[in-house]
Design an enzyme around this catalytic site. Structure first.
Site: not given
Ligand SMILES: Cc1ncc(C[n+]2csc(CCOP(=O)(O)OP(=O)(O)O)c2C)c(N)n1
Ligand SMILES: [Mg+2]
Lengths: 311, 272
Positions: A164, A7, A34, A55, A106, A114
């Site tokens: 991630r 990322r 993030s 979104e 991610h 998570d």
């Protein structure tokens, strides 16, 4: 070994595009730090839109920006973008072939602690099935940057899948990179490992260890999922006679499925698939999860041996 | 220059005739919500919007985002009558190979500004267009037509917040408030009341009108244009199926076409 999340490549590329292309705009849904879009936001605030935790609205807004001549990069986690906003991507964006770029973060089980809700394991399947959509899964941060820069030049919708965790950088700045063209990472004659994303590093480890057993593995980086490089897959089948697919994603309808589709139509050979086997993930650290879900170089070596037995 | 009111009224009748003829010829389609939106669209395309049928891709044209894509018949009729494509083509609606898809496709027909059919998505697109105009320093306005049942979609309210947050005063939403959706009256399915208060609380400028009164429709468009610090919504009270007695206020005419007998009856009622 230098490690960096793929990322980061997205964030770096957006900064370059901010400078080079005034039409590039970036959208996020309350995850700018993030997703690394905060780098663009801080430098080009007037071309950054935080749409909030919405979104579906973000994708629709991106569509409108594209109708108005902009090149929007809509960004958030893969589950929330490819999953929650799928109908918006399908009907508003892809049906109209709008010039919207999607950064899905991610991707993969390596998201870790998570847990299942945040581990996107279905985006390849969800995106490649939509007409007009194109899709790239970069394997390291360098490729992540190249892919993002390329996406800005490719007309129509493009989905970019990022991870991630910091993962090894194993491609080079000077490596040639072409949208839709698989990169040969290792030459080999006995079997071909076709992979996408950071897990390709495990494929390289597997190939090295198999070489010590006298087995020659070709390794192909299938960074572009759609349009898939049919020629490279068929050549691999013809020249090595066996295929192992490797991905941090559901094998069903994932890269495994995509490669199998090409093979059954052109050159059926034995295939083994390494990836997520029709299950959700769970919390854990990325290394533990890779072992539990069968995503390490050892699992790839097992798959290689299995496919060679079927040759 | 504004067309004369009598001409616009006559045009509305013409469009209503087109709608029943097109859906009858197709054997399917959505007459109810098309008939309730006629004045709203005729007012836009023949008296308000800056557009040029000869230049459908004109970058500075005002945009019309149809969010409730199922009322394609009213949009197709208005576009054809405005000169975007031949009126004869209207009768190809929903047929194989036709540019008049069951729900509008912006890639297939000139004059269509967005593809739609999945409800709840248009206002977000309108916002994106307004943001692009702001960045490009263009002054076009963006109109977006929504159904009242459609307002049950969560994305609409996401977009309502976005437009208010970014103070998108070039956005003008229009709600066709006919109080009917497929399963019955909106107030019985999932009620919207008090609708104007809702938009107001979300920081929109609200204009409530009779959506079949052309003077009120045109005045509302002008009022919206003069609001410079927030987006505007026109809540247009309408009658679903308006103009055809047996279709008026009947939920069943949402998505069914008239047969030949019903068509003849409808056309008789809609005669000049
Ligand atoms: C996302 C989505 N869900 C369901 C439908 C099916 N559908 C088409 S029209 C309609 C009712 C719309 O009612 P309303 O918005 O009030 O439109 P109008 O009365 O103006 O025709 C429904 C449920 C759809 N097109 N899109
Ligand atoms: Mg309604």
């Amino acid at each position: 070994m230098i490690k960096k999340p793929t990322r980061d490549g997205y964030g770096e590329a957006l900064l370059i595009l901010g400078e080079s292309n005034p039409d590039v705009v970036v959208l996020d849904a309350d995850l700018a730090m993030s997703t690394r879009t905060n780098w663009f936001r801080d430098k080009y605030p007037e071309r950054f839109f935080d749409i909030g935790i919405a979104e579906q609205d973000m994708l629709g807004t991106a569509a409108g920006l594209a109708m108005g001549g902009k090149i929007p990069f809509a960004t958030t986690y893969g589950v929330f973008i490819a999953g929650r906003a799928w109908d918006q991507i399908r009907t508003t964006i892809c049906y109209a072939n709008l010039n919207v770029k999607i950064g899905g973060m991610h991707g993969g089980i390596s998201v870790g602690a998570d847990g299942a809700t945040h581990q996107a394991l279905e985006e390849i399947a969800l995106m490649r099935v939509i007409p007009n959509m194109k899709m790239i899964v970069p394997c390291d941060a360098i490729e992540g940057r190249k892919a993002t820069l390329a996406a800005a030049e490719i007309p129509g919708p493009v989905y970019l899948r990022f991870a991630r965790e910091a993962t090894p950088i194993f491609t080079k700045e000077e490596d040639e990179w072409q949208f839709g063209k698989a990169n040969l990472l290792r030459a080999g004659t006995d079997v071909t490992i076709i992979g996408c994303g950071p897990i390709l590093y495990e494929a390289l480890l597997a190939a090295d260890q198999m070489a010590q057993e006298g087995i020659s593995c070709r390794v192909l980086n299938m960074h572009t999922i759609k349009p898939i490089d049919t020629e490279a897959i068929v050549a691999a089948a013809e020249e090595t006679g066996a295929i192992v697919t490797v991905e941090e994603h559901q094998v069903n309808a994932g890269l495994g499925g995509a490669v199998a589709e090409v093979l059954v139509k052109n050159k059926p050979v034995p295939v083994e698939m390494v990836g997520i086997m029709d299950t959700f993930g769970e919390s854990g650290n990325p290394d533990e999860l890779a072992i539990k879900y069968g995503l390490t170089h050892r699992d790839i070596m097992t798959a290689v041996r299995r496919v060679l037995n079927r040759k | 220059m504004r067309a004369d009111l009598q001409e616009l009224k006559a045009l509305c009748k013409e469009v209503r005739r087109d709608i029943v003829k097109m859906t009858a010829a197709a054997g399917s389609g959505h007459p109810g919500g098309s008939l309730s939106s006629v004045e709203l669209l005729v007012g836009l395309y023949f008296a308000k919007m800056r557009h040029d049928p000869q230049r459908p891709d004109w970058a500075d044209r005002d945009r019309f985002i149809l969010s409730k894509g199922h009322v394609a018949p009213v949009l197709y009729s208005v576009l054809a009558r405005a000169g975007y494509f031949p009126v004869e083509e209207l009768l190809t609606l929903r047929k194989l190979g036709s540019r008049l898809q069951g729900h509008p496709s912006m890639l297939s027909l000139p004059g269509i500004d967005n593809s739609s059919g999945s409800l709840g998505q248009g206002l977000s697109q309108a916002n994106g267009l307004a943001l692009a105009a702001r960045l490009n320093k263009q002054d076009y306005r963006v109109y977006c037509l929504l159904g009242d049942g459609e307002l049950q979609e969560g994305q609409v309210w996401e977009a309502v917040m976005t437009a208010a947050h970014y103070k998108l005063s070039s956005v003008c939403a229009i709600v066709d408030y006919n109080n009917l959706q497929i399963d019955g009256p909106v107030e019985e399915v999932i009620g919207l009341h008090p609708l104007a208060d809702k938009w107001q609380a979300f920081n929109w400028h609200v204009i409530s009108i009779d959506g079949h009164d052309l003077e009120q429709v045109l005045a509302a468009y002008d009022e919206a244009e003069n609001v410079k610090d927030k987006p505007s919504v026109i809540i247009a009270k309408t009658i679903k199926g308006k103009g055809v007695s047996f279709m008026e206020n009947v939920a069943g005419w949402h998505g069914r076409a008239p047969n030949q007998e019903e068509l003849a009856k409808a056309l008789a009622e809609l005669a000049n």
